[in-house]
Each structure stands twice: as C-alpha cells, then as structure tokens.
Design a protein around this motif. Structure first.
Motif, PDB file in Angstrom:
ATOM      1  N   ARG A   1       1.277  -1.438   0.308  1.00 33.47           N
ATOM      2  CA  ARG A   1       0.055   0.386   0.622  1.00 33.47           C
ATOM      3  C   ARG A   1       0.653   0.943   0.191  1.00 33.47           C
ATOM      4  NH1 ARG A   1      -5.122  -1.366   2.398  1.00 33.47           N
ATOM      5  NH2 ARG A   1      -5.355   0.780   3.116  1.00 33.47           N
ATOM      6  N   ALA A   2       1.524   1.116   0.765  1.00 31.72           N
ATOM      7  CA  ALA A   2       2.951   1.956   1.015  1.00 31.72           C
ATOM      8  C   ALA A   2       3.976   2.437  -0.285  1.00 31.72           C
ATOM      9  CB  ALA A   2       3.379   1.666   1.924  1.00 31.72           C
TER      10      ALA A   2
ATOM     11  N   ARG B   1       0.557   4.049  -2.637  1.00 34.62           N
ATOM     12  CA  ARG B   1       0.531   5.434  -2.747  1.00 34.62           C
ATOM     13  C   ARG B   1       1.389   6.741  -3.200  1.00 34.62           C
ATOM     14  NH1 ARG B   1      -1.827   3.563   2.897  1.00 34.62           N
ATOM     15  NH2 ARG B   1      -4.211   3.840   2.220  1.00 34.62           N
ATOM     16  N   ARG B   2       2.928   5.976  -2.894  1.00 38.89           N
ATOM     17  CA  ARG B   2       3.949   6.036  -2.949  1.00 38.89           C
ATOM     18  C   ARG B   2       3.853   6.764  -4.722  1.00 38.89           C
ATOM     19  NH1 ARG B   2       8.785   5.880  -6.064  1.00 38.89           N
ATOM     20  NH2 ARG B   2       8.636   4.139  -6.639  1.00 38.89           N
TER      21      ARG B   2
ATOM     22  N   HIS C   1       1.287   9.466  -5.791  1.00 47.75           N
ATOM     23  CA  HIS C   1       1.519  10.936  -5.465  1.00 47.75           C
ATOM     24  C   HIS C   1       2.226  11.820  -6.076  1.00 47.75           C
ATOM     25  CE1 HIS C   1       0.370  11.646  -0.744  1.00 47.75           C
ATOM     26  NE2 HIS C   1      -0.372  10.302  -0.956  1.00 47.75           N
ATOM     27  N   TRP C   2       3.161  10.600  -6.770  1.00 44.80           N
ATOM     28  CA  TRP C   2       4.612  10.855  -7.639  1.00 44.80           C
ATOM     29  C   TRP C   2       3.571  11.751  -8.986  1.00 44.80           C
ATOM     30  CZ3 TRP C   2      10.063   9.729  -8.326  1.00 44.80           C
ATOM     31  CH2 TRP C   2      10.164   9.947 -10.025  1.00 44.80           C
TER      32      TRP C   2
ATOM     33  N   LYS D   1       3.665  15.222  -8.039  1.00 48.15           N
ATOM     34  CA  LYS D   1       4.614  15.526  -9.275  1.00 48.15           C
ATOM     35  C   LYS D   1       5.008  15.485 -10.580  1.00 48.15           C
ATOM     36  CE  LYS D   1      10.058  13.825  -9.184  1.00 48.15           C
ATOM     37  NZ  LYS D   1      10.324  15.024  -9.300  1.00 48.15           N
TER      38      LYS D   1
ATOM     39  N   TYR E   1       9.255   6.239 -16.788  1.00 47.45           N
ATOM     40  CA  TYR E   1       9.308   5.789 -15.464  1.00 47.45           C
ATOM     41  C   TYR E   1       8.318   5.239 -15.696  1.00 47.45           C
ATOM     42  CZ  TYR E   1       9.505   5.239 -10.441  1.00 47.45           C
ATOM     43  OH  TYR E   1       9.774   4.878  -8.762  1.00 47.45           O
TER      44      TYR E   1
ATOM     45  N   VAL F   1       9.990  -2.587   4.961  1.00 45.54           N
ATOM     46  CA  VAL F   1       9.100  -1.386   3.923  1.00 45.54           C
ATOM     47  C   VAL F   1       9.971   0.047   3.988  1.00 45.54           C
ATOM     48  CG1 VAL F   1       7.113  -1.303   4.175  1.00 45.54           C
ATOM     49  CG2 VAL F   1       7.306  -3.329   4.617  1.00 45.54           C
ATOM     50  N   THR F   2       9.475   0.673   2.838  1.00 48.38           N
ATOM     51  CA  THR F   2      10.003   1.949   2.870  1.00 48.38           C
ATOM     52  C   THR F   2       8.343   2.570   2.951  1.00 48.38           C
ATOM     53  OG1 THR F   2      11.680   1.081   1.962  1.00 48.38           O
ATOM     54  CG2 THR F   2      11.113   3.240   1.676  1.00 48.38           C
ATOM     55  N   ALA F   3       8.197   3.433   3.240  1.00 52.01           N
ATOM     56  CA  ALA F   3       6.870   4.873   2.759  1.00 52.01           C
ATOM     57  C   ALA F   3       7.776   5.966   2.883  1.00 52.01           C
ATOM     58  CB  ALA F   3       6.313   4.945   3.911  1.00 52.01           C
ATOM     59  N   SER F   4       7.330   6.467   1.366  1.00 51.64           N
ATOM     60  CA  SER F   4       7.916   7.938   1.050  1.00 51.64           C
ATOM     61  C   SER F   4       6.929   8.897   1.304  1.00 51.64           C
ATOM     62  CB  SER F   4       8.394   7.869  -0.586  1.00 51.64           C
ATOM     63  OG  SER F   4       9.629   6.832  -0.854  1.00 51.64           O
TER      64      SER F   4
ATOM     65  N   VAL G   1       1.983   9.503   2.697  1.00 49.71           N
ATOM     66  CA  VAL G   1       2.173   8.193   2.703  1.00 49.71           C
ATOM     67  C   VAL G   1       3.202   7.789   4.197  1.00 49.71           C
ATOM     68  CG1 VAL G   1       2.775   5.830   1.353  1.00 49.71           C
ATOM     69  CG2 VAL G   1       2.675   9.057  -0.139  1.00 49.71           C
TER      70      VAL G   1
ATOM     71  N   TYR H   1       0.812   5.157   6.646  1.00 47.04           N
ATOM     72  CA  TYR H   1       1.256   3.578   6.449  1.00 47.04           C
ATOM     73  C   TYR H   1       1.738   3.614   8.355  1.00 47.04           C
ATOM     74  CZ  TYR H   1       4.764   0.901   7.547  1.00 47.04           C
ATOM     75  OH  TYR H   1       5.887  -1.374   7.355  1.00 47.04           O
TER      76      TYR H   1
ATOM     77  N   GLU I   1      -1.610   2.586  10.028  1.00 47.29           N
ATOM     78  CA  GLU I   1      -1.850   1.513   9.908  1.00 47.29           C
ATOM     79  C   GLU I   1      -0.840   0.540  10.789  1.00 47.29           C
ATOM     80  OE1 GLU I   1      -3.356   1.794   5.015  1.00 47.29           O
ATOM     81  OE2 GLU I   1      -1.710   0.810   5.153  1.00 47.29           O
TER      82      GLU I   1
END
Lengths: 230, 230
Positions: free
Chosen positions: A92-93, A96-97, A100-101, A105, A151, B59-62, B66, B70, B73
């Motif tokens: 999910r993260a 969502r990233r 938002h991108w 962006k 991308y 796990v990465t959230a940016s 976001v 995360y 959750e």
C-alpha cells in the motif's frame, strides 16, 4: 446519488472519475470552474479546489487524494479483485508513493503547465489569468514528460501494473494525468513502447470511456485520443 | 530500529517525528540535505524528497502523507486514545482534508517560502540555489500566514482539536508547519489568541520536546521558541 464537483480537463477530477468507474459507482457530475469564485464550491471545500465528492449521506471529501482514501474505505472494502489499494501495508505504501508521484510531481511538472497554458487560459477571462500561452511553461512540460513516460515504462516492464500486482490508484493517477496531456497530442508515445502498451491496456477499460468521450469546443482532441489502437 | 531520513527544519519531517512521538515509536534519525544529490536517499525514494521512513522489516514509505497512512495502519491500530485518525469514515475525510490543507497549501503559501529563504539558502551553495533571501517571497509568506493562523483559530474555537474531537494528523501537520515558522519568529501570535492557545496545548505534549530542542548554528531560535508559556 453522490455528487462530484469536477472539471472535464482537471486531471485530479479524472482520477476520481476513474476510481468511481472501477468501483462501479454512479455519481452526478457538477461541472465547476475552480478559477471562478464559486460560493457553492467554497461551501463544500474552503480551499476552492477540485475535485470534491459529496456522498449520498452528505459526507464530504475534498481533494483527489482524500477522496481516493475515502472511496477505498467506503467502496473498496466490498470489491473483490479491484480494490485499487493492495492488502499488504508495505505494498500500500508503494502504491501510495506512486499515486503521489503522478498526482503531485508529474502533475506539477507536466500536466498543470499544459492544461493551464493550452486549455484553462482559453476559458479564463484576462482578470482570471487567461490570455495567450506561456511558451516557456509549455517547453518545460514537453521536456519533463519524457522522464515521466520513461518512469512509467520502467515500472510497467517490471510489474503487472504500475503500483504492483493489481490495478491500483497509481495506474489511475498516471492515466488521468496522461489522458489530459494526450488530448492535447503532447504525449511522445514513440519514445516508450512499454509505457504505450500499459496505457493501451488501461485506456480500454470501461471506466475510461466517459473520459475518452470528452470534447472541448474550439479545441478538438488529438486524432488518436479516443482510439484504443493508437 | 526503523530509520527516518529527515531534515530538522523540514516541516514534513517534523510532522512525521510528531506522529512517531505520539505513537511512542523509537526511530533512528538520518539527517539528510535533500538539495544535495544523495544516492542513499535516491535509492529509498526516487523523488529525492524528505521524509522517508524505512521500517525495521525494510518496508519503505516515502513522503509525509504516505508515511502518515502507513504509520496509522501499522501503529495506529494498536493505540488506545491517540489513533490520530478518527474511527468514522466521514471524520477521517475531514481530518485528511485539513492534513492536506496544512501540509500542502499552508506549506506552499507560508513555510516553504520562509524555510527556503531564511534557512535552506544559508546551507546551500550558490550552485544548489543558495544566496541571499528573496524579499518578495518573505513578504508573501508574512501576508499568507495571517490567513492560515486565523483559520486555525476558527477551527480551534469550534472543535476540541483542529480535525475534530480527538488529536489527529491535522493538528500535527499544522503544528509542524508553525514550529518551523515560529523558530524564525515569524508567527504573529498576537493576531489570534485562540490559535495561540491551541498551539500552547500541542507544544506542551512530550512528542514536541525534541523539536523544541532543535537549534541551527548561526541562526538562533526566536526567544520564545521553546517556551511553553510564550
């Protein structure tokens, strides 16, 4: 029936219309010009921005990203395959990233320039900011879109859909942005075959049909705009 | 332990630090200057922006918005009173609307100008965009903050917290923005007593302490910055 305050050429509004289409949710569209001071819009969203979703019970969600979360919570849970947000929190993260991108962006670097300069300025009075397009802004957008298209191609080559295994908000956000730019004939599709193949897949979904039917007086769509085999 | 790529004067980073504080979650802070091309940062977030959260399982959230979702959750569910997002879906949409209002709109109209002109330009080389501050940008921020402070006061007069009955992301986002501006002595507190009383309440929470302890060499905080009875 729920209401959606939108504009046909607002990418953020298109993103929400795609979500509603995927969730098979009917909505009454209220066309709004956010550059005009609109008391009805300000009443539901003090920021005066689009889109705004008013649910059948009066609950209001303002802004595409807020509406997306709201719809996932109220509609997504009952969907089977097409939830638009993965089950796993890490996935999910990532979805969502990318949402938002594209919605923030890419919108700021590409779509906002092109839609403002080539569409909205035609509809605005001089006092509202209308007038002839700014060539520098259009040049910047034309340079930036290549990087975003690349991308998309890079992601599409590695994953089933942009945000992961399933169709997600990431795909709908990217497609909404591209659809506005493509109406203007400003997507250099020849530059990335993988991105083009991904877009052809998403463009042929039933949720996309109303968007491909949009037209603007005095500014016809690029010839391939509604063509599923472009 | 989870990692947070942040900058002490990035309002978005402060917002996430406040969430982590409220959720009582320890984190290793990695100070990063997003205006420098930082390969480590680009590897975890191709957008090259702050903040980025890397959980203990990788796990990465940016991006602050976001990361907030995360953390809600993964951490919010186990919290009792302090969930930071309301239970009811309509209330969640309202808390998220205000979160976006502060983190996006207020940030763009106020904090970004002031932090860039008065803090980041001191740290940047000329090639990175450093140099003397742009007076017009500072003037714009000083005009805009009055309107945002007034909106905070209006909300605080009608609700227990800005986003509704409970403390939410809306409060933390607004407070994070204000904290950067307040370091610079640029919040006209005398203009709104209700907003000031709300800020005094949130400023005295334990999650705020590390932020009030931040200092920058050559640019001391406004005298009342860390004072809980300012």
């Amino acid at each position: 029936m729920p209401l959606l305050y939108h504009h046909p050429f607002s990418a953020a509004s298109r993103f929400v219309r795609l979500i509603l289409g995927e969730y098979d949710e009917e909505v009454e569209l209220v066309e709004t010009m956010p550059w005009k001071r609109d008391e009805k819009l300000l009443l539901v969203n003090p920021a005066g921005t689009l889109p705004v979703f008013v649910d059948h019970d009066g609950v209001t969600a303002s802004g595409a990203l807020v509406i997306a979360e709201y719809l996932a919570e109220t509609r997504g849970a009952r969907m089977g395959e097409v939830k638009l947000l993965p089950e796993n929190v890490g996935d999910r993260a990532e979805a969502r990233r990318l949402l938002h991108w594209f919605a923030v962006k890419m919108h700021g670097e590409v779509t906002d320039y092109l839609a403002t300069e080539k569409i909205f300025k035609r509809l605005m009075t001089i006092a509202e900011g209308g007038g002839s397009p700014n060539a520098a802004a259009i040049r910047a957008a034309r340079a930036n879109i290549r990087y975003h298209l690349q991308y998309i191609g890079w992601l599409a080559a590695r994953r089933n859909w942009l945000g992961g295994r399933g169709l997600s908000f990431a795909d709908l956000a990217a497609a909404a942005e591209l659809s506005v730019v493509d109406y203007l004939g400003e997507v250099p599709w020849e530059a990335d075959e993988t991105a083009k193949a991904w877009y052809a897949r998403i463009k042929s979904r039933p949720s996309f049909r109303p968007i491909l039917a949009e037209t603007m007086r005095g500014l016809p769509a690029a010839t391939h705009y509604a063509d599923l085999d472009f």
